[in-house]
Write an enzyme that holds these catalytic residues in place. Structure first.
Site, short mmCIF file in Angstrom:
data_model
loop_
_atom_site.label_atom_id
_atom_site.label_comp_id
_atom_site.label_asym_id
_atom_site.label_seq_id
_atom_site.Cartn_x
_atom_site.Cartn_y
_atom_site.Cartn_z
CG HIS A 163 -1.66 -1.25 1.47
ND1 HIS A 163 -2.91 -1.54 0.97
CD2 HIS A 163 -1.27 -2.36 2.16
CE1 HIS A 163 -3.27 -2.75 1.36
NE2 HIS A 163 -2.29 -3.28 2.08
CB SER A 284 12.49 23.22 -14.32
OG SER A 284 11.68 24.38 -14.36
CE LYS A 290 11.02 19.95 -10.17
NZ LYS A 290 9.81 20.47 -10.79
CD GLU A 297 7.89 12.99 -15.07
OE1 GLU A 297 9.01 13.53 -15.19
OE2 GLU A 297 6.85 13.63 -14.97
#
Ligand code: ARG
Length: 465
Positions: A163, A284, A290, A297
């Site tokens: 979980h 970024s 970043k 992704e």
């Protein structure tokens, strides 16, 4: 409506007074995408021609002219000198038309005892088969990277999750080896698919077979097929091999996307379990601090595209009456796109994982939260005090509550506090509450004890590499 007086198609226009409307040509043509089948198409034609010569269906001299012409066409395509024409619809007719320009009328004999229906079915089988071989190599490469990572971090403790909550300690190596198993099954699925699809449609002709004395066994073996397909109608209609390939690709994509998601989570500062290399991070344009895991992704997202290809072709094929229908021309783009997406995703995952740095301190620190050795405590109560597991579970829950109130780990909770809940507990309890003790107690087959993980990595090398 287009009134143009196009000339009738040279390949099939015998009974046509004029050519197709421009829109008709556009919806009908597949050359923009099926040119990817050129190598398979020419290999199929070579095998067919050699068989026609051997069977005395085409003369040696015409056959030789065809074979050398096909070789020229192949070279023209590979060197980028070939001009693909939409008016010639597809790869089959583009090749044959060029062959006629090169060798003259003998080219017309190549299509004896053959149809584009068995031709395209053969080409796509050959293409999918080659692609499966490439993907198998790529998955093996990814497994190798993961096995090496597992070996170098066989004893790096980290929380195992259920979980997404800290559950029990495991090792980083154990976690990597879980994916080695998944990719191993993916390879097995592709291998099964390859085995089932490796039968030759060639010689089924349009749908009914042919009256010429062809030798289907010869063309099958020349193309590396195990045998000819048994039924001519099935041979030209079947696309379940493409569906099966897309099914295996889809399942494989679920595994890649799960691992990609873990990389996305793990490289976030909140986890900091791993750090991606510069080569596999992006910046970024507005936030200078970043480091984004774009490749992970996208690997996570490619699954959607691959599932879409499977779904799309399923819908195209459902309800199609036998035998060939032009609908089936819609099989190629999803197969190509899914294969490209899968191949790029595997390459990106392999690159990213091979290049990442594991942060063992962060893995250890994460074990401070969530009482991951609580099950070890309950197991001790069962083993040493002979408590029924349900009672031990209940008592442990109460002890965890105490530790939570005090803001300390289980291993730091005073003995008297534990004895207040389960009076039989002795000093020995601390021997099972540490993370290394917990990990090393998991010696059951397939468990996370460090010795098991090392042995499992060695076994995985034997099984997969
Ligand atoms: N381009 C076609 C396809 O991809 C080749 C087969 C065409 N056959 C036919 N009878 N029109 O399916």
């Amino acid at each position: 409506m287009n009134e143009s007086k196009n000339s009738a198609n040279a390949m099939w226009g015998g009974r046509f007074a004029s050519g197709p409307d421009e829109i008709m040509s556009r919806i009908n043509a597949s050359i923009d995408f099926d040119q990817r089948l050129y190598a398979q198409d020419i290999a199929g034609s070579v095998a067919h021609c050699q068989m026609l010569i051997r069977q005395g269906i085409v003369s040696q001299s015409d056959g030789d002219a065809i074979l050398s012409g096909l070789d020229t066409v192949l070279q023209e395509i590979e060197s980028g000198r070939f001009e693909f024409k939409t008016a010639l619809e597809d790869i089959h007719m583009n090749v044959e038309s060029r062959l006629r320009e090169l060798i003259g009328d003998a080219a017309g004999r190549l299509h004896t005892a053959r149809s584009r229906n068995d031709q395209v079915a053969t080409d796509l089988r050959l293409w999918v088969r080659d692609t499966i071989d490439t993907i198998d190599e790529q998955l093996k490469g990814l497994q190798q990277t993961l096995i090496e990572l597992a070996e170098s971090h066989a004893d790096a403790a980290m929380p195992g999750f259920t979980h997404l909550q800290p559950a029990q300690p495991v090792t980083f190596g154990h976690h990597m080896l879980a994916y080695v198993e998944m990719y191993g099954r993916d390879r097995g699925r592709f291998a099964d698919c390859r085995k089932r699809m490796n039968e030759s449609p060639l010689g089924a002709a349009a749908l009914a077979g042919t009256s010429f004395p062809i030798d289907r066994g010869a063309t099958a073996s020349a193309l590396g097929f195990d045998r000819p397909m048994a039924n001519s109608l099935d041979a030209v209609s079947a696309r379940d091999f493409a569906l099966e390939f897309l099914g295996a690709a889809s399942i494989c994509a679920t595994h890649l996307s799960r691992q990609a998601e873990e990389l996305v989570l793990w490289c976030a500062p909140q986890f900091d379990f791993v750090r991606l290399s510069d080569a596999y991070s992006t910046g970024s344009s507005i936030m200078p601090q970043k480091r984004n895991p774009d490749a992970a992704e996208l690997a996570r997202a490619k699954a959607g595209r691959i599932f879409g290809a499977l779904q799309g072709l399923m819908v195209v094929m459902k309800g199609l009456p036998l035998a060939y229908g032009k609908d089936m021309q819609e099989d190629k783009e999803p197969v190509f796109d899914a294969a490209d997406s899968l191949s790029l995703t595997i390459a990106a995952m392999n690159g990213m994982i091979g290049d990442l740095t594991v942060v063992p301190e962060a893995l250890l620190q994460a074990l401070d939260q969530g009482f991951p050795t609580a099950t070890d405590l309950a197991d001790w109560l069962v083993r040493v005090l002979d408590m029924p597991f349900r009672d031990a579970h209940h008592a442990t829950g109460a002890i965890v509550g105490l530790a939570e109130d005090k803001g300390c780990a289980l291993a730091d909770l005073p003995l008297t506090d534990m004895q207040a809940i389960a009076p039989g507990i002795t000093e020995d309890i601390y021997s099972v509450l540490s993370v290394p003790a917990s990990i090393d107690s998991r010696t059951s087959e397939g468990g996370t004890a460090v010795a098991n993980v090392r042995a499992a990595a060695a076994a995985a090398r034997e099984r997969f590499l």
